[in-house]
Every structure is written in structure tokens, then in C-alpha cells.
Motif scaffolding. Sequence first.
Motif: not given
Length: 243
Positions: A37-51, A230-243
Motif C-alpha cells: 500500500l505505502m509504495s503502491m507495489g514499487l517495493h517489489r520492483v526495487w527488490k527485483a532490481y536489487t536481485v 530509484l524512483t526519483g531518489g526516493m530509494v537508492a541502491l548502494h553497491v560496495g565491493i570489498k577490497c
Amino acid sequence: MTATHFGFQSVEEAEKAKRVRGVFDSVAPKYDLMNDLMSMGLHRVWKAYTVLVADVKEGHQVLDIAGGTGDLALAFAKKVGPTGRVVHTDINEAMLSTGRNRLINAGVVLPTVVCDAEMLPFADEQFDLVSVAFGLRNMTHKDIALAEMNRVLKPGGKLLVLEFSKVAPPLAKVYDWYSFRVLPTLGKLVANDDASYRYLAESIRMHPGQEELKAMMHKGGFGHVDFHNLTGGMVALHVGIKC
């Protein structure tokens, strides 16, 4: 004692842990419904992108921190296959129990551990991937948690942090109205709990922005860090690589 923030309030660190636990004890039964309800289903898209960005392979060792109701853990389990492992963790027992039951109902049994991200009970250099979705902002010492995530990753391993972030300026007024007017109302109507959802909106405003979190991840030991808005910066996916 040291003070920290709980939403917009200043509280003692021990008090924050209790209050955050209370929030998630309260929201756990309706967590998935409220996310839709809160994300109008967008949380599923954000998580799919993360995967997709995770690019998990068969045989990989994955640690899902603040795994809650198990969306990412379930998706990763399908990728790692029988030779891999996904460890599903959360500091909140109610959330973890809800997620474990959901995973079992889907025919998936994973190692499930109640643990604090600031004191991970795992050996050094054990995981190929660590993920945390919508959980970092609730942690009291984010720098310590990020260093712990770095510690348990193998060299070249990847950390994914999916979190609410700083929305693009043109969207700020509408986003504020939605966050502080609509979300608590939804929480009251659906979960009979407006206070917890008001805290969630406040906690987003207190969380580091995209560049600040990127700098924190560098300080936590990650050599390469990037983020995807994602979605205008409402959410961001940060990716870090360990040295």
C-alpha cells in the motif's frame, strides 16, 4: 549515556533499541500488506532490481541482514541452488518469525538467525554477498554495522544496501505530504498503528543521503562504492565491493 535519534526525537541509545523493537513488533503482522500500500507495489520492483544487481550465482554464500519477511532471502535462495546458502537474519524476532513462516509456506527452509548487525555472529570472509533492505536506517551505529558487513564478506564480495534516501528536490513537497499525512493514516486504517508509520517517515528523513552513505561505506572498508537512484531518489541502491 550517549544520545541518538529515534525519528525526530533524541533518546538514549538503549531506549532507541527498545523503541525500534516495539515498532517492528507492532507492524510485523501487516508488514507485507502495508509495504504494498505505502509504495503502491514499487517495493517489489526495487527488490527485483536489487536481485538483478546482486548477480548471485549457484554455490554462493549470501547473508540477508534485516531480512524481515524474507523477500530477498527467497529470491536469493532460488539463485544459489542446492550448493549455496542464504542466511536469513533480523534483530526483531517477530519480523523474523513472520519471514520464516512465509519462506516455509513457499517450500524454502533457510538458516534463520536473530542477530544484531553491529555484532554479526559469523566468521571473517564467509559470504560472497551481504544484503540489507530497508534496515540500515534503523541501526544505531551504522558505521559499526557497515564495518561488520565488510568483515564477513570475502575479498571481492559485494554489499547491497537498499534504503530510502533523499528524494529529488522537485518531488520533496509532495513526498513530505505523502509521508507525514498519508502514511500514518494508512497505518491507522490498516494496522491500527499510526505512530509506528510516523516514526518510519521520520527515520527516513534522519537517514544519510546518497553521497553521505557512499562516504560511510568507503570508511567501512569498501574500495569501490556506487549507488543507483530509484524512483526519483526516493530509494537508492548502494553497491560496495570489498577490497
